[in-house]
Write an enzyme that holds these catalytic residues in place. Structure first.
Site, mmCIF file in Angstrom:
data_model
loop_
_atom_site.group_PDB
_atom_site.id
_atom_site.type_symbol
_atom_site.label_atom_id
_atom_site.label_comp_id
_atom_site.label_asym_id
_atom_site.label_seq_id
_atom_site.Cartn_x
_atom_site.Cartn_y
_atom_site.Cartn_z
ATOM 1 N N THR A 15 5.205 4.396 2.735
ATOM 2 C CA THR A 15 5.729 5.647 3.286
ATOM 3 C C THR A 15 6.086 5.494 4.758
ATOM 4 O OG1 THR A 15 4.153 6.755 1.801
ATOM 5 C CG2 THR A 15 5.363 8.133 3.342
ATOM 6 N N GLY A 52 0.840 -1.183 0.000
ATOM 7 C CA GLY A 52 0.000 0.000 0.000
ATOM 8 C C GLY A 52 0.879 1.238 0.000
ATOM 9 N N CYS A 53 0.423 2.312 -0.635
ATOM 10 C CA CYS A 53 1.250 3.525 -0.718
ATOM 11 C C CYS A 53 1.467 4.145 0.664
ATOM 12 C CB CYS A 53 0.646 4.531 -1.690
ATOM 13 S SG CYS A 53 -1.116 4.885 -1.439
ATOM 14 N N ASN A 54 0.429 4.162 1.487
ATOM 15 C CA ASN A 54 0.594 4.664 2.858
ATOM 16 C C ASN A 54 1.542 3.769 3.640
ATOM 17 O OD1 ASN A 54 -1.330 6.642 2.301
ATOM 18 N ND2 ASN A 54 -3.011 5.438 3.133
ATOM 19 N N ALA A 55 1.372 2.457 3.469
ATOM 20 C CA ALA A 55 2.198 1.499 4.195
ATOM 21 C C ALA A 55 3.664 1.631 3.813
ATOM 22 C CB ALA A 55 1.711 0.080 3.937
#
Length: 341
Positions: free
Chosen positions: A152, A147-150
C-alpha cells in the site's frame, strides 16, 4: 490447464486464493495443504467454499509435487522457508510469507528475529510487487509476495521517490489496517469485545516488520538511504488498508506523476486531484485506489492509497504474479468488481 497446490489453505490468504482461482480459466486446484486441519474438507473449514469441488486438506508431506505446476505457499514466516527449502528445485512457487522479501539475510534477522534457513532460495527470490518487477517475475521460479502494508505504501510513494518529487527526509505514513491482516489464529486482542468500537496504534516508533521492506525498496529506488516515519493502526474492520502519506512536494506534479506511471496499469486507479480513496470502494477486489490532495500548507501534499489486504495486498497479488510466471494473461481471474456496500 495448470495444476495448483496451496499450502496453508486453512488460513485467510489460502481461502482467498481458492476463491480467486475458482473463477480462473487456466488453473485447477489439485492439492490443499493444511497440517493442523488435515483430513477435513474445505466445506468444514470454510463453509462459504462448499459449492466448489475441492480436494480435502492433507499434510504437506502427503502432496505429490511432481503433479504440480505452481505452488502457493501461504504459511507463517519461518515455517515457509523451512518448507520451501525441501520442495522440488524446479517447482514454481509464489510465497505469501515474509521469508523471502528481504534480500539481505542480516536485515531478515533484524526484523524477524531468526537466521534465515533457506539462503539459496532467498538469493533467487524476486520481490513480488507486480507493477514494478513485472519482467523479473515472468522469468522467476520463486516470487516473494510483499507485505500488505508495504504494498500500500509503495503504491502511494514509490513513483514519487523515483521521480525526485518529494523530500526524502520528511515522509510520514499513517496507516489503518483491518483485522484479517493479523491472520486467523486466536489472539486475545482480536476478540470482538477487545477490538470493536475503537482502534489503536501499534508497533509505534519504527518497530513494524514491514519497515524492512520500505527501507529496502525506497532506498534502492532513491539510490541512497530512505527511512519513512510509519505508524500502523488496527481498526475494527475485516478487510482493507488505508495509507495516508504526508509529504513535502507539489500536489499537482505529484498527481501528474502518479497518473503517468499508472496510466496502463489494470489494477491501479488514480483518482481526480483532490479526491481521496476509501477501503469500502476496493473491498474484495484486486484494485488499488490512489488519491492526492493539496495540503493547506504550501509545498505539502497528502497521498492516500487504499487496497484490500487479502486481495491486492496478498492473494490477489500472488495470483497476478502466478499468471505472469505461467505466461497467462496477468488479469485472468482478477477483474471482479469490488463488493459494495
Amino acid at each position: 490447464m495448470y495444476n495448483i497446490a496451496i499450502l496453508g489453505a486453512s488460513g485467510y490468504t489460502g481461502a482467498e486464493l481458492i476463491r480467486l482461482i475458482s473463477g480462473h480459466s487456466s488453473m485447477q486446484i489439485k492439492a490443499l495443504g493444511g497440517n493442523s486441519k488435515a483430513g477435513q474438507s474445505m466445506a468444514e473449514v470454510f463453509p462459504h467454499l462448499r459449492h466448489l469441488d475441492l480436494p480435502a486438506l492433507v499434510t504437506i508431506d502427503d502432496i505429490d509435487f511432481s503433479q504440480i505446476d505452481l505452488c502457493f505457499c501461504a504459511l507463517p514466516h519461518k515455517t515457509s522457508q523451512e518448507v520451501i527449502a525441501k520442495l522440488p528445485a524446479d517447482l514454481k512457487i509464489v510465497d505469501l510469507s515474509a521469508d523471502f522479501r528481504l534480500r539481505d539475510p542480516e536485515a531478515y534477522k533484524k526484523w524477524y528475529g531468526n537466521d534465515h534457513a533457506a539462503l539459496d532460495q532467498q538469493k533467487e527470490a524476486v520481490y513480488g510487487l507486480t507493477e514494478f518487477y513485472r519482467e523479473e517475475i515472468k522469468a522467476a521460479r520463486l516470487v516473494a509476495g510483499t507485505g500488505c502494508n508495504a504494498a500500500t505504501g509503495q503504491f502511494a510513494l514509490r513513483p514519487l521517490i523515483a521521480a525526485g518529487l518529494i523530500d526524502l527526509d520528511d515522509i510520514i505514513m499513517d496507516l489503518k489496517c483491518a483485522v484479517s491482516g493479523a491472520g486467523r489464529s486466536l489472539k486475545e486482542n482480536l476478540l470482538h469485545a477487545e477490538l470493536s468500537e475503537g482502534y489503536h496504534a501499534y508497533a509505534i516508533g519504527g518497530t513494524h516488520r514491514h519497515l524492512g521492506e520500505f527501507d529496502q525498496e525506497f532506498s534502492a529506488v532513491a539510490g541512497r538511504p530512505v527511512k519513512v516515519q510509519f505508524t500502523p493502526h488496527l481498526v475494527p474492520a475485516n478487510r482493507g488498508i488505508l495509507a495516508t502519506c504526508y509529504v513535502k512536494g507539489d500536489a499537482l506534479a505529484i498527481h501528474g506523476e502518479l497518473e503517468k506511471v499508472y496510466a496502463d496499469e489494470p489494477f491501479i486507479e488514480v483518482l481526480p486531484l483532490g479526491e481521496a480513496p476509501s477501503t469500502r470502494h476496493i473491498r474484495g477486489s484486486n484494485f488499488c485506489h490512489v488519491g492526492v490532495v493539496q495540503d493547506r500548507i504550501d509545498g505539502r501534499a497528502i497521498v492516500v492509497a487504499a487496497l484490500d489486504n487479502l486481495t491486492k495486498g496478498s492473494s490477489g497479488q500472488a495470483l497476478q504474479n502466478a499468471n505472469l510466471m505461467l505466461d497467462i494473461a496477468e488479469t485472468e481471474g482478477l477483474m471482479m468488481a469490488p463488493l459494495f456496500p
